[in-house]
Design an enzyme around this catalytic site. Structure first.
Site, short mmCIF file in Angstrom:
data_model
loop_
_atom_site.label_atom_id
_atom_site.label_comp_id
_atom_site.label_asym_id
_atom_site.label_seq_id
_atom_site.Cartn_x
_atom_site.Cartn_y
_atom_site.Cartn_z
N HIS A 1 5.33 4.97 -3.87
CA HIS A 1 5.61 3.57 -3.59
C HIS A 1 5.86 3.33 -2.11
O HIS A 1 6.21 2.22 -1.70
CB HIS A 1 6.84 3.15 -4.43
CG HIS A 1 7.04 1.69 -4.55
ND1 HIS A 1 8.20 1.06 -4.13
CD2 HIS A 1 6.26 0.72 -5.05
CE1 HIS A 1 8.11 -0.24 -4.37
NE2 HIS A 1 6.95 -0.48 -4.93
N LYS B 1 5.26 2.74 1.93
CA LYS B 1 4.33 1.98 2.77
C LYS B 1 4.65 2.31 4.22
O LYS B 1 5.59 1.75 4.79
CB LYS B 1 4.47 0.47 2.56
CG LYS B 1 4.21 -0.01 1.13
CD LYS B 1 5.48 -0.34 0.43
CE LYS B 1 5.20 -0.88 -0.96
NZ LYS B 1 6.40 -0.82 -1.81
N ASP C 1 -0.61 7.32 16.70
CA ASP C 1 -0.45 8.20 17.87
C ASP C 1 0.94 8.82 17.96
O ASP C 1 1.36 9.28 19.04
CB ASP C 1 -0.76 7.44 19.17
CG ASP C 1 -2.23 7.06 19.28
OD1 ASP C 1 -3.05 7.66 18.55
OD2 ASP C 1 -2.55 6.16 20.07
N HIS D 1 10.07 -10.19 -2.27
CA HIS D 1 9.74 -8.77 -2.48
C HIS D 1 10.50 -7.86 -1.51
O HIS D 1 10.32 -6.65 -1.53
CB HIS D 1 8.22 -8.59 -2.30
CG HIS D 1 7.70 -7.27 -2.78
ND1 HIS D 1 7.22 -6.29 -1.92
CD2 HIS D 1 7.56 -6.77 -4.03
CE1 HIS D 1 6.81 -5.25 -2.63
NE2 HIS D 1 7.01 -5.51 -3.90
N LYS E 1 13.23 -5.52 0.29
CA LYS E 1 14.22 -4.54 -0.17
C LYS E 1 15.17 -4.26 0.99
O LYS E 1 14.94 -3.35 1.80
CB LYS E 1 13.54 -3.24 -0.61
CG LYS E 1 12.45 -3.42 -1.69
CD LYS E 1 11.09 -3.47 -1.08
CE LYS E 1 9.95 -3.32 -2.06
NZ LYS E 1 9.98 -4.02 -3.29
N ASP F 1 28.69 -5.72 6.21
CA ASP F 1 29.60 -6.10 7.30
C ASP F 1 28.87 -6.49 8.58
O ASP F 1 29.48 -6.48 9.66
CB ASP F 1 30.59 -4.96 7.60
CG ASP F 1 31.50 -4.66 6.42
OD1 ASP F 1 31.59 -5.51 5.52
OD2 ASP F 1 32.10 -3.56 6.41
#
Length: 482
Positions: free
Chosen positions: A222, A224, A229, A400, A402, A407
């Site tokens: 999952h 991404k 370079d 979507h 995450k 604080d």
């Protein structure tokens, strides 16, 4: 009639017996064991087919193959940082506080994740902006482009990214692509045929020799990430596909969070990519090469760690990071997750924080992309409201992102949701960020998102129909295997 009843009773007993043997022959946590037992007993035949595809654990041989891929290029740095942390030399007094030291120690021990200093970050919340920057960076590549996405769709955006990769491959740049076989199931491998003719390589992660049958369906990469370079890296929630630009009517505007990184945190992404490449391929595995790991001078002021977790480890490193952040919070906890299905440990930690007077805010989408998953999410959202947390429902399309911010000081952005799947079944990667400036930026983005939300209240929960409450309760029972 008596004969029919006898046959039904016998078949039921045999099904229960086989269900018990099937579930208990593999070691797993109690919640998942009972959830699978429920499926196998209530859905005779169909349940066993589902278990065959999504219930079986990764074979010992495959786990061994994944875990033997060493943290390429990182081992020496990890040992040095452990020594420095023990001697209180890893962070200067200006950079350090007890929370940062504890987080750094946790990830060095559990994931061998190095702490990198002086990174420069750019935050993306819009798909068009993110992919315009990514394609521009790919076009500037001189040595290599390493790209891993759960979803790489064969659509307009997918063709734009592929065209940039093909142009670089034709120029002699090393181009490696990993795409998840399940997440990119609508994309045929021949989509990458021209890229491979030009010298690039594309590999499915946990693919199958058969188009229909894939017995590792439940364990998905999952992640991404992109590395260019060894100097520029990307990590976050956006996949490659037109829906991530808000072009699919079902979802509407796609609200996500992604990071562009310059600095030595990119080297940790590089190591992660090469390990995943070596796990995906049978031949052409990669070892350490100096040109993959060019040390850079500080570009900015952000300290961070890149942390991975997956079913190849029982440690659940990212979940432990979330728990540590929640437990350290003194004032506020801001969470965004499209799938909010916490296990007991995370649920208890958030509940304790909310009941202790900490400002706990949780943001989830207003629409499902997976029906059972969304109903389980809304069940746990209701539990959080009853515990005193504020739950916001995002109304401006599909949320979507995450992210977690505590604080206004420490933040996490990555691919892992707050659910069982991200904790135990998927291969995930998150950036844990120790920079109050970035944390405040993410907090402000969150507060701006609230303007496009409605607050879930006890009154709204009471107005839900009995049928809706039943769907939520039933989905909760399946939550350990969703």
């Amino acid at each position: 009639m008596n004969t029919i009843l006898l046959v039904i009773a016998l078949v039921t007993l045999i099904n229960i017996f086989l269900a018990i043997i099937t579930v208990f022959r593999e070691k797993r946590d109690i919640a998942a064991t009972w959830a699978w037992l429920l499926v196998l007993v209530l859905l005779p035949g169909i349940g066993f087919i589902a278990y065959l595809f999504v219930g079986k654990k990764i074979s010992r041989e495959k786990i061994f193959d994944i875990k033997t891929q060493e943290s390429i290029g990182m081992s020496e740095l990890v040992l040095a940082q452990k020594e420095m942390l023990a001697e209180d030399e890893l962070l200067s007094s200006k950079q350090s506080n007890e929370n940062t030291k504890e987080m750094a120690s946790l990830f060095l021990e559990s994931d061998e994740s190095i702490l990198t200093k002086g990174n420069e970050l750019k935050i993306f919340t819009d798909g068009k902006e993110k992919f315009d920057h990514l394609i521009h960076d790919i076009q500037q590549a001189k040595h290599h482009v390493h790209l891993l996405y759960y979803t790489f769709h064969q659509d307009e955006l997918g063709n734009r990214v592929l065209a940039a990769l093909e142009e670089r491959a034709a120029a002699g740049v090393e181009v490696l692509v990993i795409y998840d076989a399940m997440g990119s199931r609508s994309t045929k491998h021949r989509f990458f045929k021209n890229l491979e003719k030009l010298g690039g390589k594309a590999e499915p992660f946990f693919g199958s020799h058969w188009t229909i049958i894939n017995l590792r369906l439940n364990y998905r990469n999952h992640r991404k990430i992109v590395i260019i370079d060894g100097k520029v890296g990307y990590i976050g929630g956006f996949n490659i596909g037109d829906e991530y630009l808000g072009k699919v009517k079902k979802f509407g505007y796609w609200r996500d969070t992604h990071l562009r990184i310059e600095g030595n945190a990119v080297l940790a992404l590089q190591s992660r990519f090469l390990m995943d490449w070596n796990a995906a391929v049978v031949k052409q595995k990669f070892d350490y090469k100096e040109e993959y790991f060019p040390l850079s001078k500080n570009h900015g002021k952000t300290n961070m760690q890149i942390v991975s977790s997956g079913p190849d480890s029982e440690l659940q490193q990212i979940k432990k990071g979330y728990l540590k952040m929640i437990s350290m919070a003194k004032e506020s906890i801001y969470i965004q997750s499209p799938y909010f299905i916490p296990d007991d440990s995370v649920l208890d930690a958030i509940t304790i924080a909310a009941m202790s007077g900490i400002d706990v805010r949780i943001m989830i989408p207003n629409k499902p992309d997976h029906p059972f998953v969304y109903r389980a999410t809304t069940y746990f959202a209701g539990e959080m409201v009853n515990a005193g947390a504020k739950v916001y429902i995002y109304d401006n399309g599909f949320l979507h992102a995450k992210t977690m911010v505590i604080d206004g000081e420490i933040a996490s952005v990555g691919t892992a949701n707050l659910d069982f799947r991200s904790f135990k079944l998927n291969f995930e990667v998150n950036a844990f960020i120790y920079d109050p400036v970035i944390a405040q930026d993410l907090k402000q983005i969150y507060e701006k998102d609230i303007e496009k939300c409605h607050l879930l209240t006890k009154e709204l929960l009471d107005q839900q129909s009995r049928w809706m409450k039943f769907k939520q309760e039933f989905s909760r029972l399946l939550s350990p295997i969703l």
